[in-house]
Design a protein around this motif. Sequence first.
Motif, mmCIF file in Angstrom:
data_model
loop_
_atom_site.group_PDB
_atom_site.id
_atom_site.type_symbol
_atom_site.label_atom_id
_atom_site.label_comp_id
_atom_site.label_asym_id
_atom_site.label_seq_id
_atom_site.Cartn_x
_atom_site.Cartn_y
_atom_site.Cartn_z
ATOM 1 N N CYS A 99 -11.494 6.662 1.175
ATOM 2 C CA CYS A 99 -11.806 5.421 0.488
ATOM 3 C C CYS A 99 -12.908 4.649 1.201
ATOM 4 O O CYS A 99 -12.972 4.640 2.432
ATOM 5 C CB CYS A 99 -10.553 4.553 0.430
ATOM 6 S SG CYS A 99 -10.720 3.184 -0.704
ATOM 7 N N CYS A 120 -6.097 5.319 2.565
ATOM 8 C CA CYS A 120 -7.010 4.209 2.877
ATOM 9 C C CYS A 120 -8.000 4.614 3.971
ATOM 10 O O CYS A 120 -9.172 4.274 3.931
ATOM 11 C CB CYS A 120 -6.226 2.986 3.367
ATOM 12 S SG CYS A 120 -5.096 2.312 2.159
ATOM 13 N N TYR A 124 -6.961 -8.242 2.979
ATOM 14 C CA TYR A 124 -7.106 -6.878 3.515
ATOM 15 C C TYR A 124 -8.083 -6.895 4.680
ATOM 16 O O TYR A 124 -9.174 -7.444 4.579
ATOM 17 C CB TYR A 124 -7.649 -5.928 2.445
ATOM 18 C CG TYR A 124 -6.720 -5.747 1.280
ATOM 19 C CD1 TYR A 124 -5.856 -4.658 1.223
ATOM 20 C CD2 TYR A 124 -6.707 -6.672 0.238
ATOM 21 C CE1 TYR A 124 -4.997 -4.484 0.151
ATOM 22 C CE2 TYR A 124 -5.840 -6.510 -0.838
ATOM 23 C CZ TYR A 124 -4.994 -5.415 -0.872
ATOM 24 O OH TYR A 124 -4.139 -5.260 -1.933
ATOM 25 N N ILE A 140 0.867 -1.185 0.000
ATOM 26 C CA ILE A 140 0.000 0.000 0.000
ATOM 27 C C ILE A 140 0.897 1.226 0.000
ATOM 28 O O ILE A 140 1.787 1.364 0.845
ATOM 29 C CB ILE A 140 -0.928 0.007 1.227
ATOM 30 C CG1 ILE A 140 -1.868 -1.211 1.185
ATOM 31 C CG2 ILE A 140 -1.737 1.292 1.287
ATOM 32 C CD1 ILE A 140 -2.752 -1.366 2.409
ATOM 33 N N CYS A 183 -9.022 -0.709 -6.565
ATOM 34 C CA CYS A 183 -8.590 0.385 -5.684
ATOM 35 C C CYS A 183 -8.844 1.733 -6.373
ATOM 36 O O CYS A 183 -8.224 2.051 -7.387
ATOM 37 C CB CYS A 183 -7.102 0.243 -5.355
ATOM 38 S SG CYS A 183 -6.497 1.615 -4.348
ATOM 39 N N PRO A 184 -9.748 2.557 -5.824
ATOM 40 C CA PRO A 184 -10.131 3.802 -6.493
ATOM 41 C C PRO A 184 -9.032 4.864 -6.446
ATOM 42 O O PRO A 184 -9.079 5.837 -7.193
ATOM 43 C CB PRO A 184 -11.374 4.262 -5.713
ATOM 44 C CG PRO A 184 -11.241 3.635 -4.378
ATOM 45 C CD PRO A 184 -10.484 2.353 -4.563
ATOM 46 N N ASN A 185 -8.054 4.687 -5.581
ATOM 47 C CA ASN A 185 -6.992 5.682 -5.442
ATOM 48 C C ASN A 185 -5.687 5.255 -6.115
ATOM 49 O O ASN A 185 -4.669 5.927 -5.930
ATOM 50 C CB ASN A 185 -6.737 5.948 -3.951
ATOM 51 C CG ASN A 185 -7.926 6.597 -3.284
ATOM 52 O OD1 ASN A 185 -8.529 7.504 -3.828
ATOM 53 N ND2 ASN A 185 -8.286 6.106 -2.117
ATOM 54 N N ILE A 197 -6.034 0.029 7.364
ATOM 55 C CA ILE A 197 -6.083 -1.209 6.591
ATOM 56 C C ILE A 197 -4.807 -2.001 6.844
ATOM 57 O O ILE A 197 -3.703 -1.460 6.816
ATOM 58 C CB ILE A 197 -6.192 -0.902 5.077
ATOM 59 C CG1 ILE A 197 -7.528 -0.257 4.763
ATOM 60 C CG2 ILE A 197 -5.996 -2.164 4.242
ATOM 61 C CD1 ILE A 197 -8.717 -1.174 4.914
ATOM 62 N N GLN A 203 -12.960 1.540 0.998
ATOM 63 C CA GLN A 203 -12.202 0.324 1.315
ATOM 64 C C GLN A 203 -12.758 -0.935 0.652
ATOM 65 O O GLN A 203 -12.987 -1.957 1.312
ATOM 66 C CB GLN A 203 -12.112 0.164 2.841
ATOM 67 C CG GLN A 203 -11.499 1.403 3.484
ATOM 68 C CD GLN A 203 -11.396 1.354 4.986
ATOM 69 O OE1 GLN A 203 -12.180 0.690 5.640
ATOM 70 N NE2 GLN A 203 -10.434 2.073 5.523
ATOM 71 N N PRO A 204 -12.961 -0.904 -0.661
ATOM 72 C CA PRO A 204 -13.500 -2.078 -1.342
ATOM 73 C C PRO A 204 -12.573 -3.297 -1.281
ATOM 74 O O PRO A 204 -13.035 -4.424 -1.427
ATOM 75 C CB PRO A 204 -13.680 -1.599 -2.788
ATOM 76 C CG PRO A 204 -12.754 -0.457 -2.941
ATOM 77 C CD PRO A 204 -12.708 0.210 -1.603
ATOM 78 N N CYS A 205 -11.291 -3.069 -1.045
ATOM 79 C CA CYS A 205 -10.366 -4.212 -0.972
ATOM 80 C C CYS A 205 -10.740 -5.151 0.177
ATOM 81 O O CYS A 205 -10.489 -6.353 0.102
ATOM 82 C CB CYS A 205 -8.928 -3.721 -0.812
ATOM 83 S SG CYS A 205 -8.700 -2.609 0.581
ATOM 84 N N ASN A 249 -3.710 3.066 -5.273
ATOM 85 C CA ASN A 249 -2.854 3.179 -4.089
ATOM 86 C C ASN A 249 -2.019 1.925 -3.819
ATOM 87 O O ASN A 249 -1.518 1.748 -2.713
ATOM 88 C CB ASN A 249 -3.759 3.487 -2.870
ATOM 89 C CG ASN A 249 -2.994 4.031 -1.701
ATOM 90 O OD1 ASN A 249 -1.869 4.507 -1.854
ATOM 91 N ND2 ASN A 249 -3.586 3.943 -0.521
HETATM 92 S S1 SF4 Z 1 -9.067 0.157 -1.990
HETATM 93 FE FE1 SF4 Z 1 -6.990 1.035 -2.125
HETATM 94 S S2 SF4 Z 1 -7.062 3.059 -1.116
HETATM 95 FE FE2 SF4 Z 1 -8.924 1.890 -0.585
HETATM 96 S S3 SF4 Z 1 -8.435 0.949 1.384
HETATM 97 FE FE3 SF4 Z 1 -7.946 -0.568 -0.217
HETATM 98 S S4 SF4 Z 1 -5.761 -0.206 -0.708
HETATM 99 FE FE4 SF4 Z 1 -6.493 1.571 0.429
#
Ligand code: SF4
Length: 94
Positions: free
Chosen positions: A35, A31, A48, A25, A73-75, A56, A37-39, A77
Amino acid sequence: MSNNVEEKLFQNRYLLDKENTHIRIKNLDLCRTSCSQPCTFSCPAACYEKTEDGNIELMTDGCLECGTCRIICPNNNLEWSYPRGGFGISFKFG
Ligand code: SF4
Ligand code: SF4
């Protein structure tokens, strides 16, 4: 023959590369603050986890190398790569 997904996943073998994490990450603050947090609910291997303080935690043990987290991951990241040769998942089919 069992149709239970957990049992089937358990048949795979995973060799952990302790010196190299193949997913990292980039910015943990993103995070927590920017976010949904779709992960935490899309990873099939539950790598995750949301901690009590909203951060996270990523544990790549058992990662199926499916790439879902990277795409979702929308960012943008995550630093994502396949494990080094010889490490990672060995699938058992059938
Ligand atoms: S989707 Fe990406 S930015 Fe969002 S919590 Fe998970 S790792 Fe972090
Ligand atoms: S690549 Fe797939 S199995 Fe591995 S951490 Fe990402 S979503 Fe989970």
